[in-house]
Design a protein around this motif. Structure first.
Motif, short mmCIF file in Angstrom:
data_model
loop_
_atom_site.label_atom_id
_atom_site.label_comp_id
_atom_site.label_asym_id
_atom_site.label_seq_id
_atom_site.Cartn_x
_atom_site.Cartn_y
_atom_site.Cartn_z
N SER A 153 -6.58 27.83 64.43
CA SER A 153 -7.30 28.45 65.54
C SER A 153 -8.67 27.81 65.69
O SER A 153 -9.48 27.82 64.76
CB SER A 153 -7.45 29.95 65.29
OG SER A 153 -8.42 30.51 66.16
N ASN A 173 0.40 23.98 67.79
CA ASN A 173 0.27 25.09 68.73
C ASN A 173 0.33 24.60 70.17
O ASN A 173 1.00 25.20 71.03
CB ASN A 173 -1.04 25.84 68.50
CG ASN A 173 -1.03 26.67 67.22
OD1 ASN A 173 0.01 26.88 66.62
ND2 ASN A 173 -2.20 27.14 66.82
N ARG A 177 3.33 25.44 72.70
CA ARG A 177 2.97 26.23 73.89
C ARG A 177 3.39 25.47 75.15
O ARG A 177 3.87 26.07 76.12
CB ARG A 177 1.47 26.52 73.92
CG ARG A 177 1.04 27.41 75.09
CD ARG A 177 -0.39 27.87 74.92
NE ARG A 177 -0.91 28.51 76.11
CZ ARG A 177 -0.75 29.80 76.43
NH1 ARG A 177 -0.04 30.58 75.64
NH2 ARG A 177 -1.28 30.30 77.52
N PHE A 233 0.61 33.22 70.50
CA PHE A 233 0.20 32.91 69.12
C PHE A 233 -0.17 34.23 68.48
O PHE A 233 -1.15 34.87 68.87
CB PHE A 233 -0.98 31.94 69.16
CG PHE A 233 -1.48 31.47 67.81
CD1 PHE A 233 -0.73 31.58 66.65
CD2 PHE A 233 -2.74 30.87 67.72
CE1 PHE A 233 -1.20 31.13 65.43
CE2 PHE A 233 -3.22 30.41 66.49
CZ PHE A 233 -2.45 30.54 65.35
N TRP A 243 -6.89 31.41 70.22
CA TRP A 243 -6.60 29.98 70.16
C TRP A 243 -7.77 29.19 69.58
O TRP A 243 -7.60 28.17 68.98
CB TRP A 243 -6.28 29.45 71.55
CG TRP A 243 -5.03 30.05 72.12
CD1 TRP A 243 -4.94 31.06 73.02
CD2 TRP A 243 -3.67 29.71 71.79
NE1 TRP A 243 -3.62 31.37 73.30
CE2 TRP A 243 -2.83 30.54 72.57
CE3 TRP A 243 -3.11 28.77 70.94
CZ2 TRP A 243 -1.44 30.46 72.49
CZ3 TRP A 243 -1.73 28.70 70.85
CH2 TRP A 243 -0.90 29.54 71.62
#
Length: 243
Positions: A153, A173, A177, A233, A243
């Motif tokens: 993150s 991520n 995504r 997430f 994020w």
């Protein structure tokens, strides 16, 4: 009965997910780099010979991906769940990269280490998913769960440590995504999950969370996913991660 593919299934969270899916009666394809030497998986296979298939899979090898896909397709026409769990942590035994902790510090970072971690932790899950997308499209309410971390993150990252690992998970991520936006057209839900700080070989003995508890939460979360959660997430308990 669900048809489940789990990467990095030979230890830690992957092994626990494999065990719990088997216990509830699902068909599991457990992938690892060296299944012949994975004693715990071999033991599970003797307990569940009709449910468990062990696969050799190196997520950074196209040939290995093709062979694993052929092995799965020979046993099932579809997959309902894919868990992208395989990953490496530099400096951790068995990672095969950056075994000297000194190479993880600013001033000692190495290009080769960075590329290997990114290939395994970020590009690997993307290409595994791409390889098995045809089987997921034929599944029942198919779900893709990619194991991430709070270290991935940007909002939460505040320490000057784990450069390659943190960056690789942030990259994963974004890859997953992006994939979620396309997979959603096929009614496939794809999410990224922070499994928590677990008491595993990778997490260390100082962690309070047991892999069994995290796995149980991830399985429950996966079963309850809805289309509007595609691309999210979250933690293993279903709470949003910034994020």
């Amino acid at each position: 009965m669900k048809r489940v593919l789990i990467t990095g299934a030979n230890r830690g969270l992957g092994l626990e997910l494999t065990r719990q899916y088997l216990e509830r009666g699902d068909q599991v394809f457990a992938a690892s780099r060296q299944p012949d030497s994975a004693a715990d998986l071999q033991s599970l296979q003797s307990q569940y010979p009709d449910q468990l298939t062990l696969l050799a899979l190196d997520v950074t090898s196209e040939d290995s991906l093709h062979a694993a896909h052929a092995a799965v397709a020979a046993k099932t026409e579809a997959l309902d769940i894919l868990v992208n769990n395989a990953g490496i942590l530099p400096g951790h035994p068995g990672a095969g990269v950056g075994d000297d902790p000194g190479t993880q510090r600013l001033g000692q970072l190495r290009y080769a280490d960075a590329m290997q971690v990114l290939a395994t932790n970020a590009v690997g899950p993307l290409l595994v998913t791409q390889q098995f997308l045809d089987l997921l499209r034929k599944g029942r309410k198919s779900r893709i769960v990619s194991i991430s971390t709070g270290l991935g993150s940007l909002t939460l990252k505040a320490s000057g440590s784990q450069y390659h690992y943190s960056a690789s998970k942030a990259a994963m991520n974004m890859y997953m995504r992006t994939l979620a936006a396309e997979a959603g057209h096929d009614d496939i839900v794809s999410i990224m999950v922070d499994p928590g700080w677990m008491r595993t070989d990778m997490g260390g003995t100082g962690a309070a969370l047991l892999p069994a508890d995290s796995a149980r939460g991830i399985i429950r979360l996966t079963d309850q996913l809805h289309a509007e959660e595609n691309g999210s997430f979250v933690t293993w308990q279903g709470k949003p991660v910034p994020w």
